[in-house]
Design a protein around this motif. Structure first.
Motif, PDB file in Angstrom:
ATOM      1  N   VAL A 164       0.767  -1.167   0.012  1.00 34.23           N
ATOM      2  CA  VAL A 164       0.029  -0.075   0.066  1.00 34.23           C
ATOM      3  C   VAL A 164       0.835   1.199  -0.107  1.00 34.23           C
ATOM      4  CG1 VAL A 164      -1.625   1.282   1.176  1.00 34.23           C
ATOM      5  CG2 VAL A 164      -1.828  -1.411   1.243  1.00 34.23           C
ATOM      6  N   GLN A 165       0.709   2.077  -0.933  1.00 33.23           N
ATOM      7  CA  GLN A 165       1.512   3.041  -1.297  1.00 33.23           C
ATOM      8  C   GLN A 165       1.142   4.543  -0.767  1.00 33.23           C
ATOM      9  OE1 GLN A 165       3.899   3.245  -4.960  1.00 33.23           O
ATOM     10  NE2 GLN A 165       2.477   4.886  -5.408  1.00 33.23           N
ATOM     11  N   TRP A 213      -2.641   1.601   7.971  1.00 30.31           N
ATOM     12  CA  TRP A 213      -2.185   0.282   7.316  1.00 30.31           C
ATOM     13  C   TRP A 213      -1.503  -0.689   7.987  1.00 30.31           C
ATOM     14  CZ3 TRP A 213      -5.643  -0.867   3.828  1.00 30.31           C
ATOM     15  CH2 TRP A 213      -6.184   0.117   3.021  1.00 30.31           C
ATOM     16  N   GLY A 214      -0.647  -0.150   9.198  1.00 25.92           N
ATOM     17  CA  GLY A 214       0.067  -1.114   9.974  1.00 25.92           C
ATOM     18  C   GLY A 214      -0.436  -2.175  10.604  1.00 25.92           C
ATOM     19  N   PRO A 215      -1.716  -2.225  10.824  1.00 20.70           N
ATOM     20  CA  PRO A 215      -2.350  -3.754  11.299  1.00 20.70           C
ATOM     21  C   PRO A 215      -2.635  -4.655  10.485  1.00 20.70           C
ATOM     22  CG  PRO A 215      -3.387  -1.723  12.369  1.00 20.70           C
ATOM     23  CD  PRO A 215      -2.605  -1.136  11.064  1.00 20.70           C
ATOM     24  N   VAL A 239       3.745  -1.099   3.957  1.00 21.84           N
ATOM     25  CA  VAL A 239       3.554   0.086   3.618  1.00 21.84           C
ATOM     26  C   VAL A 239       4.874   0.829   3.143  1.00 21.84           C
ATOM     27  CG1 VAL A 239       2.997   2.395   5.116  1.00 21.84           C
ATOM     28  CG2 VAL A 239       2.065  -0.001   5.745  1.00 21.84           C
ATOM     29  N   LEU A 240       4.617   1.463   1.985  1.00 20.50           N
ATOM     30  CA  LEU A 240       5.597   2.212   1.182  1.00 20.50           C
ATOM     31  C   LEU A 240       5.386   3.577   1.068  1.00 20.50           C
ATOM     32  CD1 LEU A 240       5.721  -0.114  -2.401  1.00 20.50           C
ATOM     33  CD2 LEU A 240       6.905  -0.565  -0.191  1.00 20.50           C
ATOM     34  N   LEU A 241       6.462   4.450   1.208  1.00 21.09           N
ATOM     35  CA  LEU A 241       6.372   5.923   1.408  1.00 21.09           C
ATOM     36  C   LEU A 241       7.246   6.200   0.161  1.00 21.09           C
ATOM     37  CD1 LEU A 241       6.774   6.520   5.164  1.00 21.09           C
ATOM     38  CD2 LEU A 241       4.785   6.414   3.787  1.00 21.09           C
ATOM     39  N   ILE A 242       6.892   6.744  -1.020  1.00 22.43           N
ATOM     40  CA  ILE A 242       7.486   6.971  -2.123  1.00 22.43           C
ATOM     41  C   ILE A 242       7.783   8.283  -2.509  1.00 22.43           C
ATOM     42  CG2 ILE A 242       7.599   6.327  -4.546  1.00 22.43           C
ATOM     43  CD1 ILE A 242       8.043   3.937  -2.857  1.00 22.43           C
ATOM     44  N   PRO A 243       8.728   8.785  -2.599  1.00 19.86           N
ATOM     45  CA  PRO A 243       8.876  10.259  -3.097  1.00 19.86           C
ATOM     46  C   PRO A 243       8.281  10.418  -4.282  1.00 19.86           C
ATOM     47  CG  PRO A 243      10.858   9.462  -2.314  1.00 19.86           C
ATOM     48  CD  PRO A 243      10.078   8.372  -2.676  1.00 19.86           C
ATOM     49  N   ALA A 244       7.390  11.798  -4.590  1.00 17.45           N
ATOM     50  CA  ALA A 244       7.079  11.914  -5.952  1.00 17.45           C
ATOM     51  C   ALA A 244       8.044  12.279  -6.805  1.00 17.45           C
ATOM     52  CB  ALA A 244       6.215  13.157  -6.035  1.00 17.45           C
ATOM     53  N   ILE A 245       7.955  11.988  -8.380  1.00 16.78           N
ATOM     54  CA  ILE A 245       8.902  12.235  -9.370  1.00 16.78           C
ATOM     55  C   ILE A 245       8.323  13.352 -10.218  1.00 16.78           C
ATOM     56  CG2 ILE A 245       9.947   9.707  -9.276  1.00 16.78           C
ATOM     57  CD1 ILE A 245       8.328   9.301 -11.886  1.00 16.78           C
ATOM     58  N   ASN A 246       9.206  13.923 -10.852  1.00 18.35           N
ATOM     59  CA  ASN A 246       8.696  15.108 -11.604  1.00 18.35           C
ATOM     60  C   ASN A 246       8.574  14.907 -13.222  1.00 18.35           C
ATOM     61  OD1 ASN A 246      11.402  14.944 -12.633  1.00 18.35           O
ATOM     62  ND2 ASN A 246      12.166  16.728 -11.777  1.00 18.35           N
TER      63      ASN A 246
END
Length: 316
Positions: A178-179, A197-199, A204-211
């Protein structure tokens, strides 16, 4: 940096190069089932799209799958631009790839808006390995800002139902991710997103935005960029196929701005080793990415590891 530190760095870079640099065949292949989409996200370049909208031809897909079956790349991703669940034959595509190359890790991304119970059943019946839910918000308010949609609650319901159905079957596959794309609009919801979303049995993905190759400079990605730019290893490991069979040298090519081949007339191997692809690689090795429109102002290269080391003749 001391000579000892330089030597350690060199050994480390050599150790990871084999995973990132493949001269014979791409290790990761993106195949676009369709570039149709049911959302208009503020970080997406769709507003500038001029290339045709459509879905991949099954005969073309079978040709691609047959070549993949002989090479068995590490990963195939059924996504590029657009929403895969809008492709009319998406479940056939999943089955055909897994039948052709069962050892290949098969990924699919979805925004989950179309993930009703019937589609959830079909995914669970398939041999899909990884399913990524691109949610990109932790509240309905932010979802509307980022996604331009008021259907946040519907998306969450669809994902939670899918997870419950997977649990009822006793399955661990497909692996679910889940991003959240981290940018100015979502940075304050990182903690809430993890809490939500931890439970669940998800990554769990934290993805920096791209340009998007510099085409969306207004997107505040908040990515921590390396101090010094280096060649982008996507050119040596990743292969991007648009729905019409045209091959882009980079996955951020949303509008046929970097087409280097056509699988209607060529093979993956032919395009991978083609003079056009090699030209872009050579420009990167020489530090001349500024001569490539899609690379000049791009920040996507920072997603890749620095497996390079300086030498008197440039990058090797």
């Amino acid at each position: 940096m001391s000579l000892k530190s330089q030597a350690k760095t060199l050994v480390k870079n050599k150790a990871v190069r084999s995973a990132e640099i493949n001269p014979d065949f791409p290790t990761r292949i993106n195949i676009e089932p369709t570039n149709q989409c049911n959302l208009r996200c503020n970080m997406c370049p769709r507003k500038d799209l001029t290339r045709p909208v459509g879905e991949i031809d099954l005969d073309l897909f079978d040709k691609i799958a047959e070549e993949i079956s002989r090479q068995a790349p590490a990963e195939v991703r059924l996504h590029k631009d657009g929403e895969p669940l809008k492709a009319p034959h998406i479940f056939e595509l999943i089955d055909r790839i897994k039948e052709a190359a069962p050892s290949t890790l098969l990924n699919m991304d979805t925004n989950a808006l179309l993930l009703d119970e019937e589609k959830a059943e079909k995914i669970l019946d398939s041999k899909l390995d990884v399913l990524l839910f691109s949610v990109n918000a932790a509240t309905a308010e932010t979802y509307k800002k980022v996604r331009g949609s008021t259907k946040y609650d519907e998306v969450i319901t669809n994902i939670e139902r899918f997870l419950a159905m997977r649990t009822e079957r006793g399955y661990v596959w497909p692996k679910v991710k889940v991003q959240l794309i981290v940018m100015a609009e979502t940075r304050n919801e990182i903690g809430l997103f993890r809490e939500q979303w931890g439970p669940h049995d998800v990554d769990v993905l934290l993805i920096p935005a791209i340009n998007w190759g510099g085409h969306r400079p207004e997107v505040q990605s908040l990515m921590q960029m390396p101090k010094k730019r280096y060649p982008c290893t996507f050119l040596w490991n990743s292969f991007s196929i648009n729905w019409d069979g045209k091959v882009s040298f980079c996955n951020v090519d949303f509008d046929h701005l970097g087409v280097i081949g056509d699988l209607n007339h060529q093979t993956i191997a032919e395009v991978w080793k083609s003079p056009g692809f090699e030209r872009f690689r050579e420009l990167h090795k020489q530090g001349r990415w500024g001569e490539i429109d899609l690379c000049r102002d791009c920040n996507y290269w920072a997603y890749t590891r620095n497996v390079w080391y300086p030498s008197p003749k440039g990058w090797k």
